[in-house]
Design a protein around this motif. Structure first.
Motif, mmCIF file in Angstrom:
data_model
loop_
_atom_site.group_PDB
_atom_site.id
_atom_site.type_symbol
_atom_site.label_atom_id
_atom_site.label_comp_id
_atom_site.label_asym_id
_atom_site.label_seq_id
_atom_site.Cartn_x
_atom_site.Cartn_y
_atom_site.Cartn_z
ATOM 1 N N MET A 1 0.894 -1.040 -0.093
ATOM 2 C CA MET A 1 0.196 0.074 0.121
ATOM 3 C C MET A 1 0.957 1.189 -0.149
ATOM 4 N N ARG A 2 0.404 2.289 -0.857
ATOM 5 C CA ARG A 2 1.066 3.642 -0.830
ATOM 6 C C ARG A 2 0.293 4.552 -0.364
ATOM 7 N N ARG A 3 0.756 5.525 0.410
ATOM 8 C CA ARG A 3 0.071 6.505 0.863
ATOM 9 C C ARG A 3 0.714 7.879 0.673
ATOM 10 N N ILE A 4 -0.270 8.605 0.201
ATOM 11 C CA ILE A 4 0.275 9.923 -0.431
ATOM 12 C C ILE A 4 -0.335 11.114 0.345
ATOM 13 N N LYS A 5 0.099 12.389 0.839
ATOM 14 C CA LYS A 5 -0.358 13.565 1.471
ATOM 15 C C LYS A 5 -0.514 14.509 0.459
ATOM 16 N N VAL A 6 -1.865 14.763 0.453
ATOM 17 C CA VAL A 6 -2.197 16.035 -0.521
ATOM 18 C C VAL A 6 -2.786 17.314 0.429
ATOM 19 N N SER A 7 -2.601 18.443 -0.213
ATOM 20 C CA SER A 7 -3.206 19.384 0.477
ATOM 21 C C SER A 7 -4.692 19.662 0.202
ATOM 22 N N SER A 8 -5.384 20.347 1.219
ATOM 23 C CA SER A 8 -6.844 20.326 0.936
ATOM 24 C C SER A 8 -7.345 21.251 -0.029
ATOM 25 N N ASP A 9 -6.324 22.158 -0.439
ATOM 26 C CA ASP A 9 -6.709 23.061 -1.644
ATOM 27 C C ASP A 9 -6.312 22.471 -3.091
ATOM 28 N N SER A 10 -5.963 21.291 -2.803
ATOM 29 C CA SER A 10 -5.692 20.536 -4.287
ATOM 30 C C SER A 10 -7.275 20.155 -4.866
ATOM 31 N N THR A 11 -7.252 19.941 -5.928
ATOM 32 C CA THR A 11 -8.482 19.512 -6.922
ATOM 33 C C THR A 11 -8.442 18.100 -7.161
ATOM 34 N N ILE A 12 -9.380 17.648 -7.502
ATOM 35 C CA ILE A 12 -9.284 16.365 -8.036
ATOM 36 C C ILE A 12 -8.481 16.116 -9.173
ATOM 37 N N GLU A 13 -8.372 16.661 -9.840
ATOM 38 C CA GLU A 13 -7.357 16.916 -11.149
ATOM 39 C C GLU A 13 -6.044 16.613 -10.452
ATOM 40 N N ASP A 14 -5.712 17.713 -9.811
ATOM 41 C CA ASP A 14 -4.321 17.578 -8.749
ATOM 42 C C ASP A 14 -4.133 16.180 -8.080
ATOM 43 N N LEU A 15 -5.188 15.668 -7.453
ATOM 44 C CA LEU A 15 -5.068 14.421 -6.877
ATOM 45 C C LEU A 15 -4.796 13.328 -8.154
ATOM 46 N N HIS A 16 -5.363 13.526 -9.103
ATOM 47 C CA HIS A 16 -5.257 12.469 -10.224
ATOM 48 C C HIS A 16 -3.593 12.319 -10.621
ATOM 49 N N TYR A 17 -3.187 13.530 -10.955
ATOM 50 C CA TYR A 17 -1.572 13.606 -11.338
ATOM 51 C C TYR A 17 -0.721 13.300 -10.082
ATOM 52 N N THR A 18 -0.958 13.360 -9.156
ATOM 53 C CA THR A 18 -0.154 13.136 -7.611
ATOM 54 C C THR A 18 -0.226 11.585 -7.941
#
Length: 75
Positions: free
Chosen positions: A1-18
């Motif tokens: 399993m991999r975990r990533i941490k993203v900022s709450s001001d990220s968009t769904i598109e940002d999450l996709h590319y991350t």
């Protein structure tokens, strides 16, 4: 399993590319997110159509809590 941490001001598109970067993918994996029963994702020719634009939906607007486990990704 991999975990990533993203900022709450990220968009769904940002999450996709991350996720693409974290997994070492080259943006050839179509996937969508199911968050609180609603589907989100990146529009691709011939792919699933989503009711919201991924570049406009901020993660902060989804009512997620830290470490919430009810976010699903379908690949």
């Amino acid at each position: 399993m991999r975990r990533i941490k993203v900022s709450s001001d990220s968009t769904i598109e940002d999450l996709h590319y991350t996720i693409q970067l974290a997994m070492g993918w080259e943006n050839i994996h179509l996937h969508h997110f199911i968050i609180h029963g609603k589907q989100y994702g990146i529009l691709q020719p011939g792919g699933t159509v989503f009711s919201d634009r991924a570049c406009e939906v901020k993660l902060s607007s989804l009512g997620l809590r830290e470490r919430e486990r009810k976010v699903f990704i379908r690949i």
